[in-house]
Scaffold this active site. Sequence first.
Site, PDB file in Angstrom:
ATOM      1  CD  GLU A  59      -2.895   0.896   2.358  1.00 57.08           C
ATOM      2  OE1 GLU A  59      -3.475  -0.219   2.375  1.00 57.08           O
ATOM      3  OE2 GLU A  59      -3.166   1.808   3.141  1.00 57.08           O
ATOM      4  CG  HIS A  77      -7.396   2.857  -0.040  1.00 61.80           C
ATOM      5  ND1 HIS A  77      -6.718   2.866   1.159  1.00 61.80           N
ATOM      6  CD2 HIS A  77      -7.039   1.708  -0.664  1.00 61.80           C
ATOM      7  CE1 HIS A  77      -5.983   1.765   1.248  1.00 61.80           C
ATOM      8  NE2 HIS A  77      -6.155   1.051   0.147  1.00 61.80           N
ATOM      9  CE1 TYR A 135      -9.263   0.596  11.707  1.00 62.68           C
ATOM     10  CE2 TYR A 135     -11.350  -0.354  10.981  1.00 62.68           C
ATOM     11  CZ  TYR A 135     -10.360   0.600  10.859  1.00 62.68           C
ATOM     12  OH  TYR A 135     -10.460   1.554   9.874  1.00 62.68           O
ATOM     13  N   GLY A 143     -12.775   7.026   6.227  1.00 62.69           N
ATOM     14  CA  GLY A 143     -11.924   8.210   6.421  1.00 62.69           C
ATOM     15  C   GLY A 143     -12.158   8.777   7.804  1.00 62.69           C
TER      16      GLY A 143
HETATM   17  P1  FAD Z   1     -16.333   2.263   9.260  1.00 58.10           P
HETATM   18  O1  FAD Z   1     -16.376   0.858   8.837  1.00 58.10           O
HETATM   19  O2  FAD Z   1     -17.402   3.169   8.797  1.00 58.10           O
HETATM   20  O3  FAD Z   1     -16.301   2.250  10.867  1.00 58.10           O
HETATM   21  C1  FAD Z   1     -15.986   3.434  11.596  1.00 58.10           C
HETATM   22  C2  FAD Z   1     -16.523   3.321  13.009  1.00 58.10           C
HETATM   23  O4  FAD Z   1     -17.924   3.421  12.979  1.00 58.10           O
HETATM   24  C3  FAD Z   1     -16.208   2.017  13.701  1.00 58.10           C
HETATM   25  O5  FAD Z   1     -16.036   2.273  15.080  1.00 58.10           O
HETATM   26  C4  FAD Z   1     -17.456   1.181  13.478  1.00 58.10           C
HETATM   27  O6  FAD Z   1     -17.619   0.209  14.481  1.00 58.10           O
HETATM   28  C5  FAD Z   1     -18.522   2.253  13.498  1.00 58.10           C
HETATM   29  N1  FAD Z   1     -19.682   1.965  12.656  1.00 58.10           N
HETATM   30  C6  FAD Z   1     -19.690   1.383  11.442  1.00 58.10           C
HETATM   31  N2  FAD Z   1     -20.936   1.330  10.943  1.00 58.10           N
HETATM   32  C7  FAD Z   1     -21.727   1.911  11.862  1.00 58.10           C
HETATM   33  C8  FAD Z   1     -23.140   2.168  11.942  1.00 58.10           C
HETATM   34  N3  FAD Z   1     -23.975   1.802  10.964  1.00 58.10           N
HETATM   35  N4  FAD Z   1     -23.616   2.781  13.062  1.00 58.10           N
HETATM   36  C9  FAD Z   1     -22.795   3.153  14.065  1.00 58.10           C
HETATM   37  N5  FAD Z   1     -21.464   2.911  14.041  1.00 58.10           N
HETATM   38  C10 FAD Z   1     -20.945   2.315  12.961  1.00 58.10           C
HETATM   39  N6  FAD Z   1      -8.086   6.616   5.791  1.00 58.10           N
HETATM   40  C11 FAD Z   1      -8.021   7.508   4.771  1.00 58.10           C
HETATM   41  O7  FAD Z   1      -8.327   8.685   4.974  1.00 58.10           O
HETATM   42  N7  FAD Z   1      -7.627   7.115   3.510  1.00 58.10           N
HETATM   43  C12 FAD Z   1      -7.290   5.839   3.221  1.00 58.10           C
HETATM   44  O8  FAD Z   1      -6.934   5.533   2.080  1.00 58.10           O
HETATM   45  C13 FAD Z   1      -7.361   4.863   4.263  1.00 58.10           C
HETATM   46  N8  FAD Z   1      -7.074   3.558   4.032  1.00 58.10           N
HETATM   47  C14 FAD Z   1      -7.194   2.645   5.050  1.00 58.10           C
HETATM   48  C15 FAD Z   1      -6.940   1.288   4.779  1.00 58.10           C
HETATM   49  C16 FAD Z   1      -7.029   0.335   5.795  1.00 58.10           C
HETATM   50  C17 FAD Z   1      -6.768  -1.118   5.491  1.00 58.10           C
HETATM   51  C18 FAD Z   1      -7.382   0.742   7.108  1.00 58.10           C
HETATM   52  C19 FAD Z   1      -7.461  -0.273   8.225  1.00 58.10           C
HETATM   53  C20 FAD Z   1      -7.650   2.079   7.386  1.00 58.10           C
HETATM   54  C21 FAD Z   1      -7.565   3.046   6.371  1.00 58.10           C
HETATM   55  N9  FAD Z   1      -7.840   4.398   6.598  1.00 58.10           N
HETATM   56  C22 FAD Z   1      -7.764   5.315   5.578  1.00 58.10           C
HETATM   57  C23 FAD Z   1      -8.210   4.863   7.950  1.00 58.10           C
HETATM   58  C24 FAD Z   1      -9.747   4.898   8.142  1.00 58.10           C
HETATM   59  O9  FAD Z   1     -10.282   5.973   7.396  1.00 58.10           O
HETATM   60  C25 FAD Z   1     -10.071   5.094   9.626  1.00 58.10           C
HETATM   61  O10 FAD Z   1      -9.615   4.014  10.376  1.00 58.10           O
HETATM   62  C26 FAD Z   1     -11.537   5.418   9.908  1.00 58.10           C
HETATM   63  O11 FAD Z   1     -11.604   5.926  11.240  1.00 58.10           O
HETATM   64  C27 FAD Z   1     -12.483   4.232   9.829  1.00 58.10           C
HETATM   65  O12 FAD Z   1     -12.669   3.794   8.549  1.00 58.10           O
HETATM   66  P2  FAD Z   1     -13.573   2.473   8.268  1.00 58.10           P
HETATM   67  O13 FAD Z   1     -13.709   2.350   6.813  1.00 58.10           O
HETATM   68  O14 FAD Z   1     -13.030   1.338   9.023  1.00 58.10           O
HETATM   69  O15 FAD Z   1     -14.949   2.979   8.917  1.00 58.10           O
END
Ligand code: FAD
Length: 317
Positions: A18, A95, A179, A126
């Site tokens: 990545e 992404h 996570y 994000g």
């Molecule tokens: P989500 O899956 O939406 O989850 C976020 C939080 O909300 C979690 O605590 C989850 O439990 C909770 N949640 C989910 N759905 C709901 C719901 N329906 N109701 C209430 N709560 C809910 N960041 C960037 O800016 N750019 C990138 O390119 C990037 N790439 C990444 C790649 C990987 C492999 C990883 C692990 C992280 C990356 N990140 C990136 C960081 C990421 O944006 C953050 O970790 C962000 O805080 C969570 O993203 P997520 O897609 O896991 O969110």
Amino acid sequence: MKVIEHYDKATEPLISFEIIPPKRGGAVHNVFESLDRVVEEVKPPFIDVTYHAAESYVEEQEDGTLKRIVRRKRPGTIGLCAAILHRYGIDPVPHLICEGFTKEESEDALIELNYLGIHNVLAIRGDNTGSQTSLNMNGTANKYAVDLVEQICNMNRGDYLEDIVNAEPTDFCVGVAGYPEKHFEAPNLDWDIKKLKEKVEAGAEYIVTQMFFDNSAYFRFVEKCRNHGIDVPIVPGLKILTTGNHLRSLPKYFHLNIPDDLSAEVEASPDKAKEIGVEWSQNQCQELLDYGVPGIHFYIMGNPQPALDVIKGIKGR
Ligand code: FAD
């Protein structure tokens, strides 16, 4: 090829990487110099490119007034993905993030990717950079990653935001983030895994994990995911600790735990942090491979060398 097809057809664990796009105004040839080495030494099946939301900040002007600036520090994800596809013939995985995008803008980005022949996306929420609140408030943005997964999978069925007769379906393979030490906003790991399952039920075909330094967190996470009925590949994401500063910065930014043994060793010999980190990661990789992981995803940002050193030291590579 789609990422899930790479995993389905693989006869050995896949090594993927990545990278981040250069800062605004930065030279893309630096990225190619890194990737040339990665491609020559490892030939990964796919390369992820992160997306960066616009950040808003206040800047004082010459006349003393304050101006709110909204700027994307690292633009160019889609262009870089197209360049990777054409230069190396390797599948890029852009992404896409919810933060800072309306649903229409996400749809437009997906249309660009589709026309470019890029059929993989990692759907990510994000982090809040200050520009999303107003978008969320009037319901024009995706709030969670699951909403973006749903949008992409709708497009795969020819279902765009507005009713279009005979709309051409897209054909994206969607990955999502998981996570092992739980997402920092989630009240507990099981709750977070239930939300992860919603992303899989919405159509995500594989999961890439946040970086971790203690394999037992990954093993426990996979076991819990399987118990919750998540049956897609769960690919461990690894970063290599290379400086003493990482002992504080990685937990601060990525909300992870650094095991005692590793932090004690680095604190005792900070000038040897890179050697210690590489050896730690080699041991981690070996144990993960023995466990039977589908692949290992290295977060190399702009510097592939530590990961290449780790890979060279893994048995049979
Ligand atoms: P989500 O899956 O939406 O989850 C976020 C939080 O909300 C979690 O605590 C989850 O439990 C909770 N949640 C989910 N759905 C709901 C719901 N329906 N109701 C209430 N709560 C809910 N960041 C960037 O800016 N750019 C990138 O390119 C990037 N790439 C990444 C790649 C990987 C492999 C990883 C692990 C992280 C990356 N990140 C990136 C960081 C990421 O944006 C953050 O970790 C962000 O805080 C969570 O993203 P997520 O897609 O896991 O969110």
